[in-house]
Scaffold this active site. Structure first.
Site, mmCIF file in Angstrom:
data_model
loop_
_atom_site.group_PDB
_atom_site.id
_atom_site.type_symbol
_atom_site.label_atom_id
_atom_site.label_comp_id
_atom_site.label_asym_id
_atom_site.label_seq_id
_atom_site.Cartn_x
_atom_site.Cartn_y
_atom_site.Cartn_z
ATOM 1 C CE LYS A 190 -102.223 35.130 85.219
ATOM 2 N NZ LYS A 190 -101.333 34.325 84.374
ATOM 3 N N GLY A 230 -93.584 39.852 67.556
ATOM 4 C CA GLY A 230 -93.219 40.049 68.949
ATOM 5 C C GLY A 230 -91.936 39.305 69.259
ATOM 6 N N GLY A 257 -89.859 39.527 71.764
ATOM 7 C CA GLY A 257 -89.501 39.859 73.150
ATOM 8 C C GLY A 257 -88.811 38.691 73.834
ATOM 9 C CB VAL A 283 -91.555 34.027 74.571
ATOM 10 C CG1 VAL A 283 -91.795 32.668 73.932
ATOM 11 C CG2 VAL A 283 -91.865 33.973 76.061
HETATM 12 P P1 NAD Z 1 -92.371 40.532 76.115
HETATM 13 O O1 NAD Z 1 -93.040 41.747 76.642
HETATM 14 O O2 NAD Z 1 -90.979 40.230 76.533
HETATM 15 O O3 NAD Z 1 -92.383 40.554 74.508
HETATM 16 C C1 NAD Z 1 -93.443 40.979 73.757
HETATM 17 C C2 NAD Z 1 -92.872 41.697 72.538
HETATM 18 O O4 NAD Z 1 -93.953 41.984 71.642
HETATM 19 C C3 NAD Z 1 -92.210 43.024 72.865
HETATM 20 O O5 NAD Z 1 -90.909 43.060 72.300
HETATM 21 C C4 NAD Z 1 -93.149 44.063 72.231
HETATM 22 O O6 NAD Z 1 -92.450 45.202 71.744
HETATM 23 C C5 NAD Z 1 -93.770 43.272 71.096
HETATM 24 N N1 NAD Z 1 -95.064 43.752 70.618
HETATM 25 C C6 NAD Z 1 -96.114 44.218 71.330
HETATM 26 N N2 NAD Z 1 -97.147 44.521 70.511
HETATM 27 C C7 NAD Z 1 -96.729 44.241 69.244
HETATM 28 C C8 NAD Z 1 -97.326 44.324 67.963
HETATM 29 N N3 NAD Z 1 -98.566 44.761 67.810
HETATM 30 N N4 NAD Z 1 -96.603 43.942 66.893
HETATM 31 C C9 NAD Z 1 -95.343 43.484 67.030
HETATM 32 N N5 NAD Z 1 -94.728 43.381 68.225
HETATM 33 C C10 NAD Z 1 -95.408 43.747 69.316
HETATM 34 O O7 NAD Z 1 -93.360 39.321 76.482
HETATM 35 P P2 NAD Z 1 -93.038 37.765 76.516
HETATM 36 O O8 NAD Z 1 -92.737 37.356 77.913
HETATM 37 O O9 NAD Z 1 -92.070 37.444 75.424
HETATM 38 O O10 NAD Z 1 -94.477 37.152 76.174
HETATM 39 C C11 NAD Z 1 -94.982 37.186 74.865
HETATM 40 C C12 NAD Z 1 -96.365 36.567 74.823
HETATM 41 O O11 NAD Z 1 -96.294 35.212 75.273
HETATM 42 C C13 NAD Z 1 -97.393 37.243 75.733
HETATM 43 O O12 NAD Z 1 -98.660 37.172 75.121
HETATM 44 C C14 NAD Z 1 -97.380 36.368 76.979
HETATM 45 O O13 NAD Z 1 -98.616 36.447 77.683
HETATM 46 C C15 NAD Z 1 -97.178 34.998 76.375
HETATM 47 N N6 NAD Z 1 -96.575 34.026 77.281
HETATM 48 C C16 NAD Z 1 -95.368 34.272 77.840
HETATM 49 C C17 NAD Z 1 -94.800 33.342 78.696
HETATM 50 C C18 NAD Z 1 -93.456 33.576 79.315
HETATM 51 O O14 NAD Z 1 -92.882 32.618 79.867
HETATM 52 N N7 NAD Z 1 -92.902 34.785 79.236
HETATM 53 C C19 NAD Z 1 -95.480 32.134 78.986
HETATM 54 C C20 NAD Z 1 -96.723 31.897 78.358
HETATM 55 C C21 NAD Z 1 -97.256 32.853 77.520
#
Ligand code: NAD
Length: 348
Positions: A79, A179, A181, A183
């Site tokens: 990382k 969340g 977002g 994913v």
């Molecule tokens: P993202 O930023 O697109 O989505 C996260 C969402 O969570 C946002 O809409 C945000 O407003 C919301 N959020 C933040 N705090 C919150 C809370 N306390 N209560 C409710 N909602 C809240 O991120 P993502 O890419 O969708 O990733 C989501 C999670 O999955 C992260 O922890 C990330 O590390 C993990 N992850 C993502 C991937 C990937 O391919 N994107 C891969 C592995 C792990």
């Protein structure tokens, strides 16, 4: 540019880069390359100190070793982090310098996207090194990993439902997603298509309104979402949501989501087990994105069909983790670490 080594026990190589010309202050950690070169994203964050950044990069790179070992990507764990404010400190020169720092690892570390880093930033990194993945699909790379992470969650959730509810079917199952977002939002849509009843929770109310209008999802406030009775609680926001304050409030049969490091401490996975709640270890369930990216590095380059075939393996991997947990009477996260260690030992 000055690159200095930081000796850390248990890590193959950790280095710091300071570059006066561009103001780059970054760290790269290669935890383990037993199973292949160390792939893990680049994160940019306004860390208060280098120690804080070091703590993060060490923890994250080790996590990547285990995630990739279980997902059998043929990769090791690494990382990188840039210490800086993504809103203020980004520049093309900064990312080009980061590329030269990555290049210093000679392919032992391969970078990709992580928090606050997008494809345009990585394109600048690419000018300094060829060891970059996750660029645009048009350039022959694997593109945005999020849809594949969501797909991997759906595939893994079948194993979760079978173990926790007695059937793989999503029909009529209630899933609360924290969340919605990149994913979580995608996961919500896919689960609804499979017949699940989905409730979403996001602090971004515009996002929940839009998803409600487009797909009819019911939504619930962050403060109340843990009290909703459901089959699966899917944390897809930030980590550490399963902790002393929350673990007794949960009213679900299983916890299974994409967020990294969902349990604040390993003992919280044991608390879930004691409450009879099945926990799908995050680094097993959310591997779809890294699996998709890893296909770029195979001979012949990125091929979606090949990626999808490999993402399917999340299902047997989770079943194996649940089996170990049941037979050894240990929490599922510990079972997953054992499985990863087995695969690392076989690689050695
Ligand atoms: P993202 O930023 O697109 O989505 C996260 C969402 O969570 C946002 O809409 C945000 O407003 C919301 N959020 C933040 N705090 C919150 C809370 N306390 N209560 C409710 N909602 C809240 O991120 P993502 O890419 O969708 O990733 C989501 C999670 O999955 C992260 O922890 C990330 O590390 C993990 N992850 C993502 C991937 C990937 O391919 N994107 C891969 C592995 C792990």
């Amino acid at each position: 540019m000055e690159i200095t080594e930081i000796a850390v026990e248990g890590y193959e190589r950790v280095a710091r880069c300071r570059d006066e010309a561009t103001d780059l202050h970054a760290l790269i950690a290669v935890h383990d390359t037993t199973l292949g070169p160390a792939l893990g994203g680049l994160r940019m964050w306004p860390y208060a100190s280098e120690d804080e950044a070091l703590f993060d990069v060490l923890r994250l790179s080790k996590g990547m070793t285990y995630k990739s070992a279980i997902a059998e990507t043929g990769l090791g764990g690494g990382k990188s982090v840039i210490i800086g404010d993504p809103k203020r400190d980004k520049s093309e020169a900064l990312f080009e310098a980061m590329g030269r720092f990555v290049e210093d690892f000679g392919g032992e570390y391969i970078t990709a996207e992580d928090m606050n880093i997008g494809i345009s930033d990585l394109e600048c990194v690419r000018r300094g090194t060829r060891w970059v993945t996750g660029l645009s699909r048009e350039s022959g790379s694997s593109g945005n990993p999020s849809p594949y992470t969501a797909l991997g969650c759906v595939i893994g959730l079948k194993a979760v439902l079978e173990a926790a509810c007695g059937s793989e079917s999503f029909e009529g199952r209630k899933v609360v997603i924290q969340g919605a977002g990149a994913v979580g939002g995608r996961l919500a849509v896919m689960l609804k298509e499979k017949g699940a009843e989905v409730v979403i929770c996001d602090i971004d109310t515009e996002r929940t309104e839009q998803l409600h209008n487009d797909h009819g999802f019911e939504h619930v406030d962050d403060e109340d979402h843990l009290d909703v009775e459901c089959d699966v609680y899917a944390p897809c926001a930030r980590g550490a949501g399963i902790n002393d304050e929350t673990v007794d409030r949960l009213r679900c049969k299983a916890v299974a989501g994409a967020a990294n490091n969902q349990c604040l401490e390993p003992r919280h996975a044991e608390s879930l087990r004691q409450r009879g709640i099945l926990y799908a270890p995050d680094f097993v369930l959310n591997a779809g994105g890294i699996i998709n990216v890893s296909v770029e590095l195979l001979e012949g380059g990125y091929d979606e069909a090949r990626a999808l075939g490999r993402i399917d393996r999340i299902y047997p991997n989770l079943k194996r983790v649940f089996e170990i947990s049941r037979s050894e009477q240990i929490p599922t996260n510990e079972a997953a670490f054992r499985l990863a260690e087995e695969r690392l030992a076989a690689g050695r």
